[in-house]
Write an enzyme that holds these catalytic residues in place. Structure first.
Site, PDB file in Angstrom:
ATOM      1  N   CYS A 147       0.856  -1.470   0.202  1.00 62.80           N
ATOM      2  CA  CYS A 147      -0.246   0.027  -0.034  1.00 62.80           C
ATOM      3  C   CYS A 147       1.024   1.012   0.069  1.00 62.80           C
ATOM      4  O   CYS A 147       0.554   2.144  -0.633  1.00 62.80           O
ATOM      5  CB  CYS A 147      -0.869  -0.056   1.308  1.00 62.80           C
ATOM      6  SG  CYS A 147      -0.687  -0.505   2.661  1.00 62.80           S
ATOM      7  N   ASP A 148       1.862   1.205   0.439  1.00 65.42           N
ATOM      8  CA  ASP A 148       2.924   2.360   0.501  1.00 65.42           C
ATOM      9  C   ASP A 148       3.472   2.736  -0.857  1.00 65.42           C
ATOM     10  O   ASP A 148       3.535   4.079  -1.045  1.00 65.42           O
ATOM     11  CB  ASP A 148       4.365   2.188   1.249  1.00 65.42           C
ATOM     12  CG  ASP A 148       4.640   1.162   2.210  1.00 65.42           C
ATOM     13  OD1 ASP A 148       3.295   0.367   2.716  1.00 65.42           O
ATOM     14  OD2 ASP A 148       5.088   1.319   3.299  1.00 65.42           O
ATOM     15  N   ALA A 149       2.660   1.947  -1.486  1.00 66.48           N
ATOM     16  CA  ALA A 149       3.096   2.255  -3.452  1.00 66.48           C
ATOM     17  C   ALA A 149       2.488   3.359  -4.064  1.00 66.48           C
ATOM     18  O   ALA A 149       2.476   3.815  -4.740  1.00 66.48           O
ATOM     19  CB  ALA A 149       3.387   1.243  -3.732  1.00 66.48           C
ATOM     20  N   PHE A 189       1.557   5.601  -2.478  1.00 71.50           N
ATOM     21  CA  PHE A 189       2.311   7.506  -1.908  1.00 71.50           C
ATOM     22  C   PHE A 189       2.934   7.257  -3.345  1.00 71.50           C
ATOM     23  O   PHE A 189       3.405   8.856  -3.687  1.00 71.50           O
ATOM     24  CB  PHE A 189       2.202   7.665  -0.921  1.00 71.50           C
ATOM     25  CG  PHE A 189       3.108   8.871  -0.650  1.00 71.50           C
ATOM     26  CD1 PHE A 189       1.570   9.862  -0.317  1.00 71.50           C
ATOM     27  CD2 PHE A 189       4.202   9.267  -1.261  1.00 71.50           C
ATOM     28  CE1 PHE A 189       2.463  11.443  -0.121  1.00 71.50           C
ATOM     29  CE2 PHE A 189       4.593  10.861  -0.598  1.00 71.50           C
ATOM     30  CZ  PHE A 189       3.612  11.566   0.056  1.00 71.50           C
TER      31      PHE A 189
END
Length: 656
Positions: free
Chosen positions: A443-445, A447
């Site tokens: 999920c960080d990707a 951003f």
């Protein structure tokens, strides 16, 4: 909570800075603070005289008043009678004060350009003096958050330019290729040159519009018989057409704190009269005391010492708080070096906040620092071409490009984006075989990657990059989004994991990355884009969920659904949520009645965790799941999240 700042008790402070405490003071003359090329093409040394309370003074950190002399940018009279009297009066009351040299000279023929360039050089030198004192604050016993400039005539023009001129306001007549950028090259680079207030003695500006809502307070002093810059009408003196009264009236109009005092029958200086001079100095003393101890317009000292006495939602206080935090981070870089490579995602996420701060701050330090960082790495992303973390920094490249329009800033990333576009992107997002180096499988990707591609579309007007960001977001969303909780799993490994209370594992910063990344994607998506409505729907679902699980103190803990197992507030996730929710309020997407209380609580909570030096703790270190943290936990991406939130809060409150 905020660490109490070392200051004399208020009972003593009520006398200090208003009344004479010392009969004798210490003075040191001709201290070298910088050098720069003058109009003769020679390198000119720049000096200052400093006035301090005597050695026995127990106050450790004292406000600084810098006096800038006048006389039409031509006379080198640093130690004028009035300047010496002024600095002495302030030092006797407990201040540190100084009077400075600056480069003089007017190139012929005398015209607007010649005077504008004289002002430009002078303000560059004054900023170098300010930075000198900030770098040497401990040596001189200065509170670096309490620096004020006082100017007379051309010195007042200089002081006004120091406080209110930004890059957009540099007159077109000025040859910046010859004289450099706004901060100049006079010395002490890498430190903020911001000030907390200006005293303008019969000076003016080319345009009153240089002053903007949220700017620092201003005291205007003039004579009613001033024929150089009339205080009550527009008279142009080599382009400086807006004098003290015009500036004062405009400040009132835009709600910038301002005062005006006129001396009857005096001209473009005080009459050579000690009584008048003493009255003028006393006026300054009373005004400065009011700024530091009674006005809510004075952010930094008041904010970090007495949070409950100031309005942390005032635009100028919001901006000053952001600058305080950013300056702490810059200080860490300068004294300890970069914890991660300059292209690293942790830094890159922080740079997004610095970019937003640079857009609203008068201080050019933040823009200059970003330019230097990107130049240092030659506008290259990280080593892994298809790894979203490694090209997060492209968001900064593109943002700077949109200001400078230098193709070299984005040329390499543009080629990289084309190579990403050429990939099939058909692999499963299962967490194996280093999938994160090829796909947005965590999920960080959301951003790191989408913003870089979407901003590139805005910069180049090539829709293919935004289309790719949309395509890859949909793929990640379909795999990681929990439609019942309206939250994103960090990656496939967490699909079946549970918290201690039996809840699913949803990581605070991970979902902060998503919601903030979604906002940055939407920011670059035209209203007629057929996918926008779908993304707004995701945004509204997440916003409602995030608001519903906010903790009573205004924070979100590292675990969203099991906050009691991780009892401390977590700043990075909280910052990203505050940023994203305020964006929705600013765009009119979210309901004010429902969401303003949420962001007001979260902003107050974050500000309450800023230390006296600007450090924010309670930022979870690099990881992929909820962890415990404490007040010493600080990371650059958390600073970036706070600055992003502050930028949206500043926008929201500036509309009031």
């Amino acid at each position: 909570m905020i660490v109490p700042f070392l200051l004399c008790q208020i009972t003593n402070a009520q006398k200090r800075y208003q009344e004479i405490l010392f009969s004798k003071i210490d003075t040191t003359s001709n201290i070298l603070y910088g050098s720069a090329i003058n109009i003769k093409g020679q390198n000119e040394s720049l000096h200052l005289d400093i006035f301090k309370p005597p050695l026995g003074d127990k106050e450790r950190y004292r406000p600084l008043v810098i006096f800038i002399h006048g006389d039409d940018f031509v006379s080198k009279i640093k130690s004028t009678d009035f300047g010496t009297s002024l600095c002495t009066a302030f030092a006797k009351r407990g201040y540190v004060s100084a009077t400075i040299d600056y480069r003089l000279g007017i190139e012929l023929p005398k015209c607007n350009r010649a005077y504008f360039e004289a002002m430009y050089r002078a303000q560059q030198d004054a900023k170098a003096a300010i930075r000198f004192f900030k770098k040497n604050a401990e040596e001189f016993g200065i509170d670096a958050t309490q620096i004020y400039v006082v100017g007379v005539s051309s010195g007042a023009i200089t002081a006004l330019a120091v406080a209110y001129m930004n890059n957009k306001e540099i007159p077109t007549e000025i040859d910046t290729k010859k004289w450099g950028d706004l901060d100049g090259n006079s010395g002490n680079a890498g430190v903020s040159s911001s000030v907390e207030g200006v005293i303008n003695c019969w000076g003016g500006l080319p345009s009153k519009h240089w002053i903007q809502k949220g700017d620092v307070p201003l005291l205007n002093i003039d004579g009613t018989a001033n024929q150089t810059l009339l205080n009550d009408s527009v008279v142009e003196e080599y382009g400086f057409k807006d004098g003290p009264k015009i500036l004062h009236e405009y400040c009132k109009q835009i709600k910038v704190s301002s005062s005006l005092q006129t001396f009857l029958k005096d001209e473009h200086r005080l009459s050579y009269n000690n009584i008048r001079a003493d009255s003028c100095i006393q006026l300054m003393i009373d005004w400065l005391y009011q700024q530091m101890f009674t006005n809510n317009n004075k952010p930094q000292q008041a904010l970090f010492k007495n949070l409950h006495t100031v309005n942390i939602f005032e635009p100028n206080i919001i901006l000053s708080t952001m600058e305080k935090v950013a300056n702490w981070q810059i200080g860490q870089w300068d004294t300890k070096g970069y914890k991660y490579p300059k292209w690293h995602w942790a830094n890159a996420a922080g740079y997004t906040g610095f970019t937003e701060l640079a857009a609203i701050s008068k201080d050019t330090l933040y823009h200059s620092r970003l330019m230097k960082i990107c130049s240092d790495i030659n506008w290259n992303t990280g080593p892994n071409r298809f790894f979203a973390d490694d090209y997060c920094i492209a968001q900064t490249f593109v943002s700077l490009y949109m200001q400078k329009h230098d193709e070299s800033m984005i040329a390499k990333f543009r080629l990289q984006a084309d190579s990403i576009l050429a990939q099939a992107h058909t692999e499963s997002l299962e967490w194996k075989d280093s999938i994160n180096y090829r796909e947005w499988a965590w999920c960080d990707a959301l951003f790191m990657g989408p913003g870089s591609l979407a901003y590139l579309t805005t910069a180049t007007n090539e829709k293919k990059y935004l289309d790719l960001a949309v395509k890859l977001w949909h793929k990640s969303h379909a795999y990681l989004y929990d439609s019942s909780e309206h939250l994103y799993f960090r990656d496939q490994r967490y699909f079946t994991q549970k918290e201690k209370n039996g809840a699913k594992v949803f990581w605070s910063r991970g979902n902060g990355w998503v919601l903030a990344g979604l906002v940055r994607l939407l920011n670059n998506m035209p209203n007629n884009n057929i996918d926008k409505a779908g993304f707004i729907k995701i945004y509204l679902q997440m916003a409602a969920k995030i608001a519903s699980i906010q903790q009573s103190d205004g924070s979100w803990h590292t675990s969203l659904l099991d906050p009691s197992s991780y009892s401390k507030p977590e700043i990075s996730g909280t910052g990203f949520y505050t940023y994203a929710l305020l964006w929705g309020l600013n765009k009119g997407i979210l309901d004010k009645k429902t969401y303003w209380p949420v962001v007001a609580k979260s902003w107050k909570m974050m500000v309450s965790h800023i230390g006296e030096n600007g450090k924010i703790g309670y930022i979870q270190p690099i990881g992929s799941s909820p962890e415990t943290i404490d007040e010493n936990s600080s990371e650059i991406y958390g600073i970036g999240a706070f600055l992003l939130a502050g930028s949206q809060m500043y926008t929201y409150m500036s509309k009031k």
